[in-house]
Motif scaffolding. Structure first.
Motif, PDB file in Angstrom:
ATOM      1  N   ALA A   1     -43.950  52.165  -1.188  1.00 19.33           N
ATOM      2  CA  ALA A   1     -43.519  52.172  -2.586  1.00 19.33           C
ATOM      3  C   ALA A   1     -44.540  52.880  -3.468  1.00 19.33           C
TER       4      ALA A   1
ATOM      5  N   LEU B   1     -37.454  47.997  -9.306  1.00 19.81           N
ATOM      6  CA  LEU B   1     -36.573  48.008  -8.136  1.00 19.81           C
ATOM      7  C   LEU B   1     -35.222  48.642  -8.451  1.00 19.81           C
ATOM      8  N   THR B   2     -34.586  48.204  -9.530  1.00 22.23           N
ATOM      9  CA  THR B   2     -33.228  48.666  -9.824  1.00 22.23           C
ATOM     10  C   THR B   2     -33.197  50.099 -10.341  1.00 22.23           C
TER      11      THR B   2
ATOM     12  N   LEU C   1     -47.505  47.282  -5.394  1.00 22.02           N
ATOM     13  CA  LEU C   1     -46.667  48.192  -4.620  1.00 22.02           C
ATOM     14  C   LEU C   1     -47.398  48.516  -3.332  1.00 22.02           C
TER      15      LEU C   1
ATOM     16  N   GLN D   1     -39.944  48.817  -4.289  1.00 20.10           N
ATOM     17  CA  GLN D   1     -40.079  47.436  -3.827  1.00 20.10           C
ATOM     18  C   GLN D   1     -41.490  46.945  -4.136  1.00 20.10           C
ATOM     19  N   SER D   2     -41.602  45.801  -4.779  1.00 16.78           N
ATOM     20  CA  SER D   2     -42.918  45.293  -5.162  1.00 16.78           C
ATOM     21  C   SER D   2     -43.066  43.826  -4.792  1.00 16.78           C
ATOM     22  N   GLU D   3     -44.289  43.355  -4.865  1.00 18.45           N
ATOM     23  CA  GLU D   3     -44.595  41.942  -4.671  1.00 18.45           C
ATOM     24  C   GLU D   3     -45.320  41.441  -5.914  1.00 18.45           C
TER      25      GLU D   3
ATOM     26  N   GLN E   1     -35.974  52.039  -7.261  1.00 15.59           N
ATOM     27  CA  GLN E   1     -36.002  51.571  -5.869  1.00 15.59           C
ATOM     28  C   GLN E   1     -37.432  51.354  -5.370  1.00 15.59           C
TER      29      GLN E   1
ATOM     30  N   ALA F   1     -40.821  43.839 -12.523  1.00 13.14           N
ATOM     31  CA  ALA F   1     -40.632  44.136 -11.102  1.00 13.14           C
ATOM     32  C   ALA F   1     -39.171  44.467 -10.807  1.00 13.14           C
ATOM     33  N   ASP F   2     -38.259  43.773 -11.476  1.00 15.62           N
ATOM     34  CA  ASP F   2     -36.830  44.030 -11.276  1.00 15.62           C
ATOM     35  C   ASP F   2     -36.444  45.417 -11.784  1.00 15.62           C
TER      36      ASP F   2
END
Length: 250
Positions: free
Chosen positions: A225, A201-202, A221, A207-209, A205, A197-198
């Motif tokens: 996203a 994001l990095t 997502l 964004q997830s849960e 970009q 997940a990181d």
């Protein structure tokens, strides 16, 4: 596989081999982005593609590296996907490449599996199952992906998680979820799921849960996203897998 979300934790009965096939006789949806090569029995593929974005995506989803039971035996690779146009296409494409690299015979089988999808409820389904020859390259990969005997997400995945890798991963273990999409990562430990997940994001970009499902965790997502994600991979998705993203077209 999304078909049975907690398949990794389910009880399933031994499969019966229904038919044996050879990749040379099968029609396949071409995946031209794999090594920028045209698929076919005459293609010569550098075995280093095992360290490619495509192969990393397979190992994040339905690919498996067999344990070496004897010192003199190397590991082997297997891929099992639900029978049907999408799964069959991925299995045939993969083993066409492996055969071209001299790492497989090009054979795969159709199997039947019976899984307990919930208490006292079983469901049967067919799978396409392919397996490679044993080779030191697979042994080396197993040391990276299975350092303690079970599959992890190694740190090198950060370098491989390109759009090609994202698509291959999603083709095996992704699906629509409401207005978004999810990756079925139940077979990985929580720290590994956080790591994936990181990276999303990095690097992109996205964004997830992370949500609990069964005894494991999935990466979700949401709509915004998911649309970003679809934009990253849409040119790579063959027709047989387009159904996984059709809810994001409008």
């Amino acid at each position: 596989m999304r078909y049975f979300p907690c398949l990794y934790f389910m009880r399933w009965r031994s499969s019966i081999v229904v038919n044996t096939y050879n990749v040379d006789t099968m029609r396949v949806h071409a995946l031209p982005w794999v090594l920028n090569a045209k698929l076919g029995p005459a293609v010569v593929v550098d075995p280093q593609f095992l360290h490619s974005q495509f192969f990393a995506g397979l190992l994040l989803s339905d690919g498996h590296l067999y344990k070496t039971y004897k010192v003199t035996h190397n590991s082997a690779f297997s891929l099992e996907m639900k029978w049907g146009d999408p799964g069959l296409s991925m299995v045939v494409s993969t083993f066409t490449l492996l055969k071209s690299a001299g790492l497989a015979t090009g054979n795969f089988v159709e199997r039947k599996r019976t899984a307990e999808v919930k208490p006292n409820v079983e469901q049967s389904y067919g799978v396409a199952y392919g397996y490679s020859l044993r080779h030191a390259l697979f042994t080396d990969l197993r040391h990276i992906w299975y350092p303690n005997g079970y599959k992890i997400v190694p740190g090198c995945v950060k370098d491989y998680l390109s759009p090609v890798c994202l698509y291959t991963w999603f083709a095996g273990d992704g699906n629509a979820r409401g207005a978004g999409v999810e990756f079925n990562t139940q077979s990985f430990q929580h720290d590994d799921v956080l790591f994936l997940a990181d990276i999303l994001l990095t690097k992109y970009q996205l964004q997830s849960e992370i949500q609990t499902e069964g005894k494991g965790y999935v990466i979700v997502l949401k709509q915004k996203a998911a649309r970003q994600f679809a934009g990253l991979i849409h040119t790579l998705v063959p027709t047989c897998y387009s159904y996984k993203l059709k809810h994001l077209r409008n």
